[in-house]
Design an enzyme around this catalytic site. Structure first.
Site, mmCIF file in Angstrom:
data_model
loop_
_atom_site.group_PDB
_atom_site.id
_atom_site.type_symbol
_atom_site.label_atom_id
_atom_site.label_comp_id
_atom_site.label_asym_id
_atom_site.label_seq_id
_atom_site.Cartn_x
_atom_site.Cartn_y
_atom_site.Cartn_z
ATOM 1 N N SER A 191 7.176 6.953 -0.074
ATOM 2 C CA SER A 191 7.028 7.019 1.377
ATOM 3 C C SER A 191 7.157 8.477 1.832
ATOM 4 O O SER A 191 6.389 9.326 1.374
ATOM 5 C CB SER A 191 8.043 6.105 2.059
ATOM 6 O OG SER A 191 7.734 5.952 3.420
ATOM 7 N N ASP A 260 -9.810 -13.321 -1.683
ATOM 8 C CA ASP A 260 -8.965 -13.544 -2.855
ATOM 9 C C ASP A 260 -9.782 -13.688 -4.129
ATOM 10 O O ASP A 260 -9.444 -13.126 -5.176
ATOM 11 C CB ASP A 260 -8.095 -14.792 -2.625
ATOM 12 C CG ASP A 260 -7.063 -15.001 -3.717
ATOM 13 O OD1 ASP A 260 -6.937 -14.126 -4.594
ATOM 14 O OD2 ASP A 260 -6.374 -16.038 -3.693
ATOM 15 N N ASP A 263 -11.954 -10.910 -7.055
ATOM 16 C CA ASP A 263 -11.558 -10.333 -8.342
ATOM 17 C C ASP A 263 -11.682 -11.327 -9.487
ATOM 18 O O ASP A 263 -11.338 -11.018 -10.624
ATOM 19 C CB ASP A 263 -10.128 -9.794 -8.273
ATOM 20 C CG ASP A 263 -9.129 -10.831 -7.761
ATOM 21 O OD1 ASP A 263 -9.326 -12.032 -8.012
ATOM 22 O OD2 ASP A 263 -8.144 -10.440 -7.111
ATOM 23 N N ALA A 265 -10.170 -14.408 -9.618
ATOM 24 C CA ALA A 265 -9.062 -15.358 -9.700
ATOM 25 C C ALA A 265 -8.521 -15.655 -8.307
ATOM 26 O O ALA A 265 -8.373 -14.749 -7.486
ATOM 27 C CB ALA A 265 -7.947 -14.810 -10.578
ATOM 28 N N ASP A 267 -5.388 -16.375 -6.681
ATOM 29 C CA ASP A 267 -3.955 -16.313 -6.961
ATOM 30 C C ASP A 267 -3.144 -15.799 -5.783
ATOM 31 O O ASP A 267 -1.957 -15.489 -5.922
ATOM 32 C CB ASP A 267 -3.695 -15.439 -8.189
ATOM 33 C CG ASP A 267 -4.209 -14.006 -8.025
ATOM 34 O OD1 ASP A 267 -4.851 -13.719 -6.992
ATOM 35 O OD2 ASP A 267 -3.975 -13.173 -8.925
ATOM 36 N N ILE A 269 -3.589 -12.981 -4.289
ATOM 37 C CA ILE A 269 -3.443 -11.526 -4.391
ATOM 38 C C ILE A 269 -4.823 -10.878 -4.393
ATOM 39 O O ILE A 269 -5.722 -11.314 -5.124
ATOM 40 C CB ILE A 269 -2.683 -11.143 -5.671
ATOM 41 C CG1 ILE A 269 -1.273 -11.754 -5.645
ATOM 42 C CG2 ILE A 269 -2.593 -9.626 -5.822
ATOM 43 C CD1 ILE A 269 -0.563 -11.691 -6.965
ATOM 44 N N ASP A 404 0.915 -2.730 1.302
ATOM 45 C CA ASP A 404 1.775 -1.848 2.099
ATOM 46 C C ASP A 404 1.502 -2.063 3.587
ATOM 47 O O ASP A 404 0.371 -1.893 4.045
ATOM 48 C CB ASP A 404 1.517 -0.393 1.712
ATOM 49 C CG ASP A 404 2.597 0.555 2.211
ATOM 50 O OD1 ASP A 404 3.129 0.329 3.311
ATOM 51 O OD2 ASP A 404 2.909 1.523 1.494
ATOM 52 N N HIS A 444 5.573 -1.978 0.710
ATOM 53 C CA HIS A 444 5.867 -0.558 0.910
ATOM 54 C C HIS A 444 6.986 -0.127 -0.024
ATOM 55 O O HIS A 444 8.168 -0.377 0.246
ATOM 56 C CB HIS A 444 6.240 -0.279 2.362
ATOM 57 C CG HIS A 444 6.447 1.170 2.654
ATOM 58 N ND1 HIS A 444 5.432 2.104 2.518
ATOM 59 C CD2 HIS A 444 7.550 1.869 3.045
ATOM 60 C CE1 HIS A 444 5.898 3.301 2.828
ATOM 61 N NE2 HIS A 444 7.185 3.186 3.139
#
EC number: 3.1.1.73
Length: 528
Positions: A191, A260, A263, A265, A267, A269, A404, A444
């Site tokens: 940061s 999602d 990529d 998958a 998941d 993320i 973040d 973050h």
């Protein structure tokens, strides 16, 4: 097991003054203050800290956590507390921790926000690895900008001077305490600490051999303006432009629905936020909608679109990138609450306008222009020419979480491209000294929804192997010439065990699920 190269010299440590018997080490520490005769340095205390004792935090003010910040020491070390004068109107506080298990390595920690507080947690983390470690309060105590008011000397300490001067003093203390001096110097920060690391690279390229810079607050002045801009976009609670936290939850679910699987998958993320360009018209409320907490009006949809758009100045020039999608759940309480952002407010009050009565509700792009023109002591830290660091043989491992909610990870990517363009270097050429790792599922500076524990601190420890630990990775790169091709993150369970691991790719490559295993199988992913 501690990675083998960290133990270099420990086999003969018993023969050195720095790691002899506990009694002799304690005596060495207690008398060390008599040897310290450094210009503008006032020694407050030298304290022997034995294994298993509470680490003294007697100089840590309540605003920084006070004695509650203390932890149990796992090693014995000498704790040196000092005040360092930087002008007739400014000084900074620092501590140097000199361990008995010293490995010949020096390390400086950084700070966070607008503070003001020694990063004791990072000092504990580094010292246990045998680094002679320092931390400063960056020129003032507390997490507020009020100390900047009418005092440019304190601003200068915050911008760069406290870290650089503290490093000079810390290295001198290390040489005094250990007969062998130090072999390599390192930096660890996130940061504001990430910005400090980059400022050091840009202005003092010889200070550190290896730098770990996480989620850096670079392009700092425009970052402060970006933080002010969100109130202008959302308006206060109850206004027609305001989006509630429940609606932001619906926005988040829609972003995952659209992005999602990009990529390979599903998941929860997003591996590459660059590919995520969501369309929010899908959330428009229809005329028969009764529950409007999960849909948006046309005006609110425009608010969301603006949030995920880059900031441009009055002259149309780019100032700061968009907030990356995937961070909105946390960001809705930080930036989109309709209450302004404290650090941005403080910067404008106490630095840009030097007026504690300035109100964030009046902010416009004209204020952003005034702040950018000021940029005191080049605190923005966005210089793309880091050839001095390159020529000095330095290495920098730069990471940033893709969730973040305070500093968009797009800022780190923008800086990487800025360095490449300024220096005329390709990614393969930058690889020799500068590598960026976007970390999916990381918030973050700390874990988020994914495999984001990468050894950047005690709370994210997942092993000593350099592939699991960014601090160990930078040591291996500097001392063995083995650069990290990826950073492996761990998803930790509540009981401290590892649920799964994932390798995070070196930018500009992106992670792609290729199977055949489950998404929790690290070998089912490939950097492409």
């Amino acid at each position: 097991m501690m990675w083998w190269f960290l133990l270099i010299g420990l086999a003969s440590a018993a023969a050195t003054a720095s790691s002899a018997s506990s009694a002799s080490f304690e005596s060495r520490c207690q008398h060390f203050h008599k040897e310290i005769h450094l210009q503008n340095v006032h020694v407050l205390s030298t304290t022997y800290v034995p294994i298993g004792s509470n680490i003294p935090m007697v100089y840590n003010p309540p605003i920084c956590g006070g004695t509650a910040s203390s932890s149990i020491s796992t090693i014995q070390f000498c704790q040196v507390a000092l005040n360092v004068t930087t002008s007739d109107k400014s000084q900074f506080f620092m501590e140097a921790w000199l361990p008995s298990n010293y490995t010949g390595r020096f390390l400086s920690t950084g700070n966070g926000g607008l503070n003001g507080c020694v990063s004791y947690a990072d000092m504990v983390y580094a010292t246990q690895y045998g680094f002679a470690t320092i931390g400063t309060n960056n020129g003032h105590f507390g997490d507020t900008g009020q100390y900047f008011l009418n005092n440019p000397e304190v601003i200068e300490d915050f911008a760069y001077r406290a870290l650089h001067t503290g490093t000079v003093v810390g290295k001198a203390l290390t040489k005094l305490f250990y007969p062998q001096g130090y072999k390599n110097s390192y930096y660890l920060g996130c940061s504001t600490g990430g910005r400090q690391g980059w400022k050091s690279i840009q202005r003092f390229p010889d200070d550190f051999d290896g730098v770990v810079a996480g989620a850096p607050a670079i392009n700092f002045v425009n970052l402060c303006s970006w933080g002010s801009r969100f109130l202008k976009i959302t308006g206060p609670p109850g206004s027609e432009t305001f989006v509630t936290s429940a609606q932001w939850s619906a926005v988040h679910n829609e972003i995952l629905r659209q992005c999602d699987a990009l990529d390979g998958a599903v998941d929860g993320i997003i591996e590459d936020t660059d590919l995520c360009q969501p369309v929010f018209e899908t959330l428009l409320c229809n005329s028969t909608a009764v529950d409007k907490t999960s849909c948006l009006t046309g005006v609110q949809a425009n608010t969301v679109n603006e949030v995920f758009s880059a900031m441009y100045g009055l002259d149309g020039k780019w100032l700061y990138p968009r907030m990356q999608p995937g961070s909105e759940l946390a960001a809705s309480f930080i930036y989109y609450s309709g209450n302004g952002f404290k650090y941005s407010d403080d910067w404008y009050k106490y630095v840009v306008y030097n007026d504690s009565n300035w109100g964030h509700s009046t902010w416009t792009l004209a204020d952003a222009a005034a702040a950018a023109a000021q940029d005191p002591f080049q605190i923005s830290s966005f210089d793309g020419n880091i050839s001095g660091f390159q020529k000095a043989g330095g290495k920098v491992l730069h990471y940033h979480g893709l969730e973040d909610a305070i500093i968009t990870s797009d800022s780190s990517k923008a800086y990487y491209k800025h360095v490449a363009d300024t220096m005329g270097l390709s990614p393969s050429e930058l690889d020799h000294f500068y590598r960026l790792f976007p970390i999916s599922g990381m918030g973050h500076c700390s874990p988020g929804t994914g495999a984001a524990s990468i050894g950047q601190g005690s709370s994210t420890y997942a092993g000593d192997d350099p592939q699991d630990n960014v601090l160990m990775a930078i040591v291996q790169w500097v001392e063995k010439g083995i650069a990290p091709e990826y950073v492996r993150g761990s998803k930790m369970s509540r009981d401290g065990t590892i649920d799964y691991r994932r390798k995070h790719c070196k930018y500009p490559k992106r992670n792609r699920y290729v199977g055949p295993g489950k998404y929790t199988d690290e070998n089912a992913w490939k950097c492409v």
